[in-house]
Scaffold this motif. Structure first.
Motif, PDB file in Angstrom:
ATOM      1  N   THR A 131       9.550  -1.065   1.455  1.00 48.39           N
ATOM      2  CA  THR A 131       8.308  -0.583   2.054  1.00 48.39           C
ATOM      3  C   THR A 131       7.618   0.429   1.144  1.00 48.39           C
ATOM      4  O   THR A 131       8.259   1.111   0.346  1.00 48.39           O
ATOM      5  CB  THR A 131       8.572   0.086   3.419  1.00 48.39           C
ATOM      6  OG1 THR A 131       9.489   1.167   3.247  1.00 48.39           O
ATOM      7  CG2 THR A 131       9.125  -0.923   4.417  1.00 48.39           C
ATOM      8  N   SER A 165       3.305   4.157   3.105  1.00 47.53           N
ATOM      9  CA  SER A 165       2.575   3.965   4.360  1.00 47.53           C
ATOM     10  C   SER A 165       3.439   3.329   5.444  1.00 47.53           C
ATOM     11  O   SER A 165       3.074   3.322   6.621  1.00 47.53           O
ATOM     12  CB  SER A 165       1.353   3.069   4.125  1.00 47.53           C
ATOM     13  OG  SER A 165       1.770   1.749   3.748  1.00 47.53           O
ATOM     14  N   ARG A 168       4.186   0.110   5.220  1.00 44.41           N
ATOM     15  CA  ARG A 168       3.910  -1.327   5.130  1.00 44.41           C
ATOM     16  C   ARG A 168       4.909  -2.004   4.212  1.00 44.41           C
ATOM     17  O   ARG A 168       5.256  -1.485   3.153  1.00 44.41           O
ATOM     18  CB  ARG A 168       2.485  -1.561   4.616  1.00 44.41           C
ATOM     19  CG  ARG A 168       2.031  -3.021   4.713  1.00 44.41           C
ATOM     20  CD  ARG A 168       0.595  -3.188   4.242  1.00 44.41           C
ATOM     21  NE  ARG A 168       0.454  -2.972   2.820  1.00 44.41           N
ATOM     22  CZ  ARG A 168       0.768  -3.882   1.883  1.00 44.41           C
ATOM     23  NH1 ARG A 168       1.272  -5.060   2.236  1.00 44.41           N
ATOM     24  NH2 ARG A 168       0.595  -3.615   0.616  1.00 44.41           N
ATOM     25  N   ALA A 169       5.353  -3.180   4.615  1.00 43.97           N
ATOM     26  CA  ALA A 169       6.338  -3.919   3.827  1.00 43.97           C
ATOM     27  C   ALA A 169       5.700  -4.506   2.571  1.00 43.97           C
ATOM     28  O   ALA A 169       4.572  -5.014   2.610  1.00 43.97           O
ATOM     29  CB  ALA A 169       6.949  -5.033   4.666  1.00 43.97           C
ATOM     30  N   THR A 206       5.111  -7.298  -0.124  1.00 39.63           N
ATOM     31  CA  THR A 206       5.183  -8.758  -0.112  1.00 39.63           C
ATOM     32  C   THR A 206       4.870  -9.296  -1.503  1.00 39.63           C
ATOM     33  O   THR A 206       4.449  -8.553  -2.399  1.00 39.63           O
ATOM     34  CB  THR A 206       4.168  -9.363   0.891  1.00 39.63           C
ATOM     35  OG1 THR A 206       2.838  -9.167   0.380  1.00 39.63           O
ATOM     36  CG2 THR A 206       4.299  -8.725   2.264  1.00 39.63           C
ATOM     37  N   ASP A 257       1.546  -8.328  -2.995  1.00 39.61           N
ATOM     38  CA  ASP A 257       1.439  -7.051  -3.698  1.00 39.61           C
ATOM     39  C   ASP A 257       1.831  -7.199  -5.163  1.00 39.61           C
ATOM     40  O   ASP A 257       1.227  -6.581  -6.047  1.00 39.61           O
ATOM     41  CB  ASP A 257       2.340  -6.008  -3.032  1.00 39.61           C
ATOM     42  CG  ASP A 257       1.855  -5.638  -1.646  1.00 39.61           C
ATOM     43  OD1 ASP A 257       0.779  -5.042  -1.535  1.00 39.61           O
ATOM     44  OD2 ASP A 257       2.563  -5.961  -0.671  1.00 39.61           O
ATOM     45  N   ASN A 290       6.059 -14.892   1.691  1.00 38.13           N
ATOM     46  CA  ASN A 290       6.030 -13.441   1.523  1.00 38.13           C
ATOM     47  C   ASN A 290       6.940 -12.926   0.426  1.00 38.13           C
ATOM     48  O   ASN A 290       6.829 -11.760   0.038  1.00 38.13           O
ATOM     49  CB  ASN A 290       6.418 -12.753   2.843  1.00 38.13           C
ATOM     50  CG  ASN A 290       5.308 -12.816   3.879  1.00 38.13           C
ATOM     51  OD1 ASN A 290       4.126 -12.822   3.531  1.00 38.13           O
ATOM     52  ND2 ASN A 290       5.691 -12.870   5.151  1.00 38.13           N
ATOM     53  N   ASP A 319       0.742  -0.724  -3.914  1.00 39.66           N
ATOM     54  CA  ASP A 319       0.297  -1.132  -2.580  1.00 39.66           C
ATOM     55  C   ASP A 319      -1.138  -1.636  -2.688  1.00 39.66           C
ATOM     56  O   ASP A 319      -2.047  -0.878  -3.032  1.00 39.66           O
ATOM     57  CB  ASP A 319       0.380   0.084  -1.642  1.00 39.66           C
ATOM     58  CG  ASP A 319       0.012  -0.240  -0.201  1.00 39.66           C
ATOM     59  OD1 ASP A 319      -0.645  -1.274   0.045  1.00 39.66           O
ATOM     60  OD2 ASP A 319       0.375   0.570   0.681  1.00 39.66           O
ATOM     61  N   ASN A 371      -3.304  -2.200  -0.645  1.00 41.60           N
ATOM     62  CA  ASN A 371      -4.256  -1.556   0.254  1.00 41.60           C
ATOM     63  C   ASN A 371      -4.690  -0.176  -0.244  1.00 41.60           C
ATOM     64  O   ASN A 371      -5.602   0.438   0.328  1.00 41.60           O
ATOM     65  CB  ASN A 371      -3.645  -1.394   1.653  1.00 41.60           C
ATOM     66  CG  ASN A 371      -3.470  -2.730   2.360  1.00 41.60           C
ATOM     67  OD1 ASN A 371      -4.079  -3.732   1.986  1.00 41.60           O
ATOM     68  ND2 ASN A 371      -2.630  -2.745   3.383  1.00 41.60           N
ATOM     69  N   LYS A 372      -4.051   0.300  -1.298  1.00 40.45           N
ATOM     70  CA  LYS A 372      -4.320   1.650  -1.793  1.00 40.45           C
ATOM     71  C   LYS A 372      -4.967   1.674  -3.184  1.00 40.45           C
ATOM     72  O   LYS A 372      -5.419   2.727  -3.630  1.00 40.45           O
ATOM     73  CB  LYS A 372      -3.016   2.457  -1.853  1.00 40.45           C
ATOM     74  CG  LYS A 372      -2.298   2.601  -0.518  1.00 40.45           C
ATOM     75  CD  LYS A 372      -3.046   3.534   0.419  1.00 40.45           C
ATOM     76  CE  LYS A 372      -2.251   3.796   1.695  1.00 40.45           C
ATOM     77  NZ  LYS A 372      -2.942   4.742   2.605  1.00 40.45           N
ATOM     78  N   ASP A 418       1.205   5.572  -4.745  1.00 44.17           N
ATOM     79  CA  ASP A 418       1.903   4.890  -3.667  1.00 44.17           C
ATOM     80  C   ASP A 418       2.795   3.799  -4.230  1.00 44.17           C
ATOM     81  O   ASP A 418       2.350   2.683  -4.500  1.00 44.17           O
ATOM     82  CB  ASP A 418       0.899   4.293  -2.677  1.00 44.17           C
ATOM     83  CG  ASP A 418       0.191   5.352  -1.859  1.00 44.17           C
ATOM     84  OD1 ASP A 418       0.690   5.684  -0.771  1.00 44.17           O
ATOM     85  OD2 ASP A 418      -0.830   5.888  -2.333  1.00 44.17           O
ATOM     86  N   SER A 450       7.210   2.316  -4.418  1.00 44.53           N
ATOM     87  CA  SER A 450       8.430   2.154  -3.627  1.00 44.53           C
ATOM     88  C   SER A 450       9.672   2.536  -4.418  1.00 44.53           C
ATOM     89  O   SER A 450      10.771   2.091  -4.116  1.00 44.53           O
ATOM     90  CB  SER A 450       8.548   0.695  -3.156  1.00 44.53           C
ATOM     91  OG  SER A 450       8.524  -0.191  -4.285  1.00 44.53           O
TER      92      SER A 450
END
Length: 519
Positions: A105, A108, A110-111, A113, A116, A148, A175, A177-178, A191, A193
């Motif tokens: 993850t 955030s 969120r996993a 995938t 990403d 995924n 990520d 989304n970031k 961001d 992992s």
């Protein structure tokens, strides 16, 4: 980078002298969550993996982000990290597939995938930053996802070294989304992992790292809280070390301090190891440059005295280097010694006369401020190159980010830059340094050199590439797009109650802050 053979001169543990029992070998409860402070002169260009291709940035990336693959200490073969498995699925070395590890993850929650992963590689190539790592992915044609967890990399041409590149900062997974798809992310956040979370950052001052409790990857556990402190030059780092403001000092203390380190000092731990870090003087070969004529560059090669440079500026803490590829890496040679065995003003003058240039030849020389002994090195090289009145060198130091942009856009005639290999293979000294469109932006292009680089990438057995790289280095010595200067030894100094310094950096491109621990 290289197959590194670690030569640890001293790892000091003083217990009996102060009457401490064996229980001190384990961290006390008091120290368990105490922050370890690490000082360095390396600078961070960007917190975005698409916008940086330098040691300081990648040191941070290898702790905050994950790549699909990574390296074990002293390992020469990548192992799974964010991936649970990776392999070539064809015999032609053109299709490379990875399956993601379960349960990873981002901060955030969120996993991660496969999307990403694709997004991260695609944006490095799309943004194609002047000072970014896009050149490392030159053989990557496209990325596809299946569900995924499955990612397929389609390569053109075949590239046996692609797994090494995946394991570098160029393969850091962000990520989606970031991070914007077509521009670098700004601000002081990151961001990823990886084993650490970046909790605060002040450019050129400090980065605070907390263990990532959600981390899942190649490591069995994460390390202690870390504060990275950045210093403008080696003297500032040394002052902080002497004032006991930091627990670990690395990259790099002044040469005079390094040469005086003693294994018998009970108050510190000293690790000296072999390294594949090199430093070259890069030469602008473009038609607009005064160094465009190969005879002018060869004349410069006849004037460099590496032994004197290593002895006077670096106090013997570096070794003279006569080749593109350093000692310890497959394909190492002595091509520059073979062609230019000893300094000769007469041979340099004869070449300049053949070139028909006006003497002295004027050119600019740039270096990054705070990069070790860069200023002292520049002064010594200026003295050597101006011997006999053949050249006139205009030397100037620049702030690190400004320096990178200047060489990347061809604004300097020559520039001295250190190179920390990206992975333990000679390929990391090929395309990034002397291939057409190289990261060092010298304007150099040689069809035979490019062909040798491509040919070498088709051997899964990397021991078979030695002759290709020896031939390549002979061509580089003849063309002189760069002048090898030296190969560094790696030094890490820590207080006597901090262990693990010997694992911090081993030449695989990974900066293992998680190996530091209290004793």
């Amino acid at each position: 980078m290289r197959s590194v053979r670690m030569r640890i001169l001293a790892t000091l543990l003083v217990l009996a002298a102060v009457g401490v029992g064996g229980w001190k070998l384990l961290p006390s409860q008091e120290n368990k969550n105490k922050t370890i402070t690490v000082g360095t002169t390396d600078a961070v260009t960007s917190l975005d993996p698409a916008g940086a291709y330098d040691a300081g940035s990648w040191a941070l990336f290898s702790n905050v982000f994950q790549s699909l693959l990574t390296f074990d200490p002293d390992g020469v073969t990548p192992i799974p990290d964010a991936a649970k498995s990776c392999k070539f699925t064809d015999t032609g070395l053109k299709t490379y597939q990875c399956v993601l590890r379960d349960g990873i993850t981002f901060p955030s929650g969120r996993a991660m995938t496969a999307e990403d992963v694709k997004y991260s590689f695609d944006r490095v190539k799309k943004i194609n930053s002047d000072v970014g790592p896009a050149s490392l992915l030159s053989t990557l044609d496209s990325v596809a996802v299946d569900g995924n967890d499955k990612v397929t990399f389609n390569l053109s041409p075949p590239d046996a070294t692609f797994p090494f590149k995946v394991a570098t900062g160029a393969g850091a997974i962000v990520d989606r989304n970031k991070y914007p798809a077509d521009a670098l992310r700004t601000g002081a956040g990151a961001d990823g992992s990886g084993p650490y979370t970046l909790t605060s950052y002040a450019k050129d001052r400090q980065a605070t790292l907390e263990p990532n409790t959600s981390y899942k990857g190649a490591l069995s556990s994460t390390g202690r809280p870390i504060e990275l402190r950045y210093y403008g030059d080696s003297n500032q780092l040394n002052s902080a070390w002497k004032a006991k403001q930091i627990d670990v000092a690395t990259r790099t203390l002044p040469p005079g301090v390094l040469s005086g380190l003693s294994a018998s000092d009970p108050d510190q731990r000293v690790t000296e190891s072999d390294s594949a870090e090199t430093r070259n003087l890069y030469l602008n070969t473009r038609e607009s440059s005064p160094l465009h004529d190969v005879r002018v560059r060869r004349a410069m090669a006849w004037l460099i005295n590496r032994e004197q440079l290593a002895a006077t500026v670096y106090d013997g803490t570096v070794d003279p280097l006569y080749s593109l590829i350093p000692t310890g890496i497959t394909g190492h040679s002595t091509s520059f010694f073979d062609d230019y065995p000893r300094p000769s003003i007469d041979k340099a003058k004869a070449l300049l006369e053949q070139a028909g240039v006006t003497l002295p030849v004027y050119f600019t020389y740039g270096y990054g401020k705070g990069r070790g002994a860069g200023a002292e090195e520049a002064a010594e090289l200026k003295k050597q190159l101006e011997a006999g009145g053949l050249f006139k060198v205009d030397v100037k130091g620049y702030e690190w980010t400004d320096f990178q942009k200047r060489w990347a856009t061809g604004k300097l005639d020559s520039y001295a830059v250190g190179w920390i290999a990206d992975y333990p293979d000679p390929d990391t000294f090929g395309s990034p340094l002397v291939g057409t469109g190289s990261s060092m932006s010298t304007g150099y292009s040689n069809e035979i050199v490019d062909q040798l680089i491509v040919a070498s990438q088709q051997f899964a057995d990397r021991s078979k590439v030695a002759q290709d790289f020896r031939t390549l280095q002979a061509d580089v010595a003849a063309d002189v797009p760069l002048l090898p200067l030296w190969q560094r030894k790696e030094y890490v100094v820590s207080t006597e109650d901090v262990g693990g310094g010997q694992y911090l950096s081993d030449g695989t491109g990974v900066f293992r802050l998680w190996r530091l621990d209290w004793i």
